[in-house]
Design an enzyme around this catalytic site. Sequence first.
Site, short mmCIF file in Angstrom:
data_model
loop_
_atom_site.label_atom_id
_atom_site.label_comp_id
_atom_site.label_asym_id
_atom_site.label_seq_id
_atom_site.Cartn_x
_atom_site.Cartn_y
_atom_site.Cartn_z
N LYS A 30 0.89 -1.15 0.16
CA LYS A 30 -0.08 0.09 -0.25
C LYS A 30 1.02 1.42 -0.07
CE LYS A 30 -1.76 1.37 4.24
NZ LYS A 30 -1.42 2.93 4.09
N ASN A 31 1.63 1.31 1.50
CA ASN A 31 2.62 2.97 1.05
C ASN A 31 3.30 2.87 -0.40
OD1 ASN A 31 1.53 3.06 3.50
ND2 ASN A 31 3.16 2.97 5.04
N ARG A 100 -3.90 10.71 4.47
CA ARG A 100 -3.15 12.16 4.61
C ARG A 100 -1.85 11.69 3.04
NH1 ARG A 100 0.75 14.43 8.31
NH2 ARG A 100 1.96 13.43 6.69
N CYS A 124 -4.86 12.72 12.54
CA CYS A 124 -5.00 11.22 12.11
C CYS A 124 -5.55 10.85 13.11
CB CYS A 124 -4.43 11.00 11.05
SG CYS A 124 -2.83 10.17 11.23
N ARG A 129 1.03 14.69 13.01
CA ARG A 129 1.42 14.07 12.13
C ARG A 129 1.66 15.36 11.16
NH1 ARG A 129 -1.14 8.71 9.21
NH2 ARG A 129 1.31 8.82 8.55
N PRO A 130 2.52 16.40 11.57
CA PRO A 130 3.01 17.87 11.23
C PRO A 130 3.34 17.20 9.98
CG PRO A 130 4.22 16.69 13.13
CD PRO A 130 3.73 16.00 12.75
N VAL A 131 3.43 18.25 8.72
CA VAL A 131 4.51 18.09 7.16
C VAL A 131 5.42 18.92 7.75
CG1 VAL A 131 2.23 16.81 6.57
CG2 VAL A 131 2.58 19.53 6.28
N ASP A 132 5.82 19.63 8.36
CA ASP A 132 6.67 20.85 8.27
C ASP A 132 8.35 20.49 7.86
OD1 ASP A 132 7.28 19.02 10.85
OD2 ASP A 132 8.48 19.98 11.65
N LEU A 133 8.45 19.07 7.61
CA LEU A 133 9.64 18.45 7.31
C LEU A 133 9.95 19.31 5.98
CD1 LEU A 133 10.46 15.45 9.79
CD2 LEU A 133 11.95 17.90 9.58
N ASP A 316 4.10 0.37 12.18
CA ASP A 316 2.48 -0.29 12.22
C ASP A 316 2.56 -1.65 11.93
OD1 ASP A 316 2.50 1.86 10.29
OD2 ASP A 316 2.56 1.72 8.66
N VAL A 338 7.11 6.13 17.54
CA VAL A 338 7.13 6.87 16.01
C VAL A 338 6.26 7.97 16.03
CG1 VAL A 338 7.38 6.60 13.63
CG2 VAL A 338 8.34 5.24 14.38
N ARG A 408 -9.37 0.20 4.43
CA ARG A 408 -8.26 1.08 3.57
C ARG A 408 -7.00 0.51 3.45
NH1 ARG A 408 -5.80 4.86 7.64
NH2 ARG A 408 -3.90 4.42 5.89
C1 UD1 Z 1 4.38 6.55 6.06
C2 UD1 Z 1 4.00 5.30 6.29
C3 UD1 Z 1 3.23 4.73 7.54
C4 UD1 Z 1 4.37 4.67 8.75
C5 UD1 Z 1 5.14 5.81 8.99
C6 UD1 Z 1 6.01 5.72 9.85
C7 UD1 Z 1 3.03 5.86 3.97
C8 UD1 Z 1 1.82 6.44 3.46
N1 UD1 Z 1 2.35 5.94 5.98
O1 UD1 Z 1 4.17 7.66 7.29
O2 UD1 Z 1 2.48 3.87 7.57
O3 UD1 Z 1 2.84 4.21 9.70
O4 UD1 Z 1 5.19 6.24 7.59
O5 UD1 Z 1 7.30 4.58 8.96
O6 UD1 Z 1 3.75 5.62 3.69
N2 UD1 Z 1 6.85 14.02 11.04
C9 UD1 Z 1 7.17 15.40 11.47
N3 UD1 Z 1 7.21 16.39 10.40
C10 UD1 Z 1 7.39 15.95 9.02
C11 UD1 Z 1 6.65 14.86 9.02
C12 UD1 Z 1 7.17 13.61 9.96
O7 UD1 Z 1 6.93 15.92 12.71
O8 UD1 Z 1 7.48 16.60 8.41
C13 UD1 Z 1 6.79 13.23 12.44
C14 UD1 Z 1 5.90 12.37 12.32
O9 UD1 Z 1 4.74 12.85 12.87
C15 UD1 Z 1 5.86 11.12 13.36
C16 UD1 Z 1 7.35 10.57 12.54
O10 UD1 Z 1 7.45 11.96 12.06
O11 UD1 Z 1 6.52 11.23 14.61
C17 UD1 Z 1 7.27 9.78 11.35
O12 UD1 Z 1 6.29 9.79 10.48
P1 UD1 Z 1 6.70 9.99 8.77
O13 UD1 Z 1 7.83 9.08 8.81
O14 UD1 Z 1 6.69 11.17 7.56
O15 UD1 Z 1 5.79 9.73 8.73
P2 UD1 Z 1 4.58 9.07 7.01
O16 UD1 Z 1 5.06 9.18 5.81
O17 UD1 Z 1 3.52 9.55 7.53
#
Ligand code: UD1
Length: 442
Positions: A30-31, A100, A124, A129-133, A316, A338, A408
């Site tokens: 899926k991912n 997401r 969620c 789950r921020p997107v700052d990075l 996961d 995580v 999903r």
């Molecule tokens: C992806 C997977 C999800 C899996 C996760 C961790 C997909 C569609 N989903 O989610 O199934 O559980 O990896 O292996 O591929 N974070 C920040 N800022 C950011 C981005 C992330 O602080 O900009 C934090 C998140 O809140 C979280 C951690 O980093 O605590 C890991 O998140 P991330 O690796 O980005 O997970 P996803 O890509 O959302």
Amino acid sequence: MAAHCEEQQTILEIWGQTPLKGEVIISGAKNSALALMAGSLLCPEDCRLRNLPSLVDINRMTQVLGALGVKIERNGDILDINAQNIGKSQPSYELVSQLRASFFVIGPLLARLGETRVPLPGGCAIGARPVDLHVRGLQAMGADVRIEHGEVHACVKGNRKRLQGAKIYLDYPSVGATETIMMAATLAEGETIIENAAQEPEIIDLADFCCSMGAKIQGAGTNTITISGVERLHTTDYSVIPDRIEAGTFLVAGAITQSEISLFPVVPEHLASAIAKLQAIGPKVVIDGPNRLRVIPAPLGGTDIETLPFPGFPTDMQAQFMALLTLSEGNSVISETVFENRLRHVAELQRMGADIRVKGNIALVRGVPFLSGAPVMATDLRASAALVLAGLAAQGKTIVQGLHHLDRGYDNLEEKLRKLGANIRRVNVLSGEETKEYISAS
Ligand code: UD1
């Protein structure tokens, strides 16, 4: 009918303690598939993706691409995508908030069009789950990024048409941020280096997919990825890797029901941490050739688990292993590092007789001799799988509600379990009849 309404209408009934036997076919990841679908936006020619799983999340991503003007056609597990004429249109907040991963289109759209708007996905079930990075990575590559009215508006700064290569250190090896930056850098001018990059197999799959279209990416699967931007990508025909989380879930299904089952196709290295933990608990996992695994049952003992970025133990798989540890002799400590809110399945497992105590993001699991079937509610995708696993092992009947989570991310889970001999059926609660209807994305 909306997913939310259907969610009330279908449940899973599981009669536990039935032994399983045989081989299960593992679907595409899926991912990976979601990232590859976003990545196809980079290419103005035909892209064929094979081995797509049949999932609500994939249907939602198809809708997101469709909303952007992409021509998209699905035949079984093959998806044909043509993103030649993507316009300035944007996916709706409704779509992005339901999936997401659809936010990940921001990197390819910005790289192709020089400007884009994508709604912020919001929180969620498992955390904020921020997107700052993602945003900081795009800014480092010369994008002007503003958040206005709930949308991220990104455009290439000044008179430049293309993003610029940059050296980007990620504070955390985020999977999504690594994917966003890697995709954006594919069409940027010059070289981009991502340090402290995520190393998940899905990152390698995305890099391989982009390289099959002519991108120049090195180091995917390590913590430093180097991308040399190219001007244009070309047509490809690419097959998605097998789903390691689905495979891990079936390994636990064998272990928790004391059954021997085989899994095919799988990439055993993608499952190294899950296999190591399973063997620490007791069951053996045998590699029967390059793409096949077999789990051989054994008495279950406690172990400690800490979720970490790859190659650490995957978040996961945390809920599914918790289900297994509820029936393992002795004490186990599970630390979720995580996501901040990913232990909500504990309360449901407790309804089935599990002995679990939670402090912050740590769960102490004391093994009990048996679980008893009960009505339970899935709280997120992997939690729903954990409840199904617990139901397979429990005495009597378990009813799992909240199937919109399960649908999903698990391709025909109950059908696959049934082929292995599980006593499980999906029921429409209004009619009381068995149904094969999964919760759709519309
Ligand atoms: C992806 C997977 C999800 C899996 C996760 C961790 C997909 C569609 N989903 O989610 O199934 O559980 O990896 O292996 O591929 N974070 C920040 N800022 C950011 C981005 C992330 O602080 O900009 C934090 C998140 O809140 C979280 C951690 O980093 O605590 C890991 O998140 P991330 O690796 O980005 O997970 P996803 O890509 O959302």
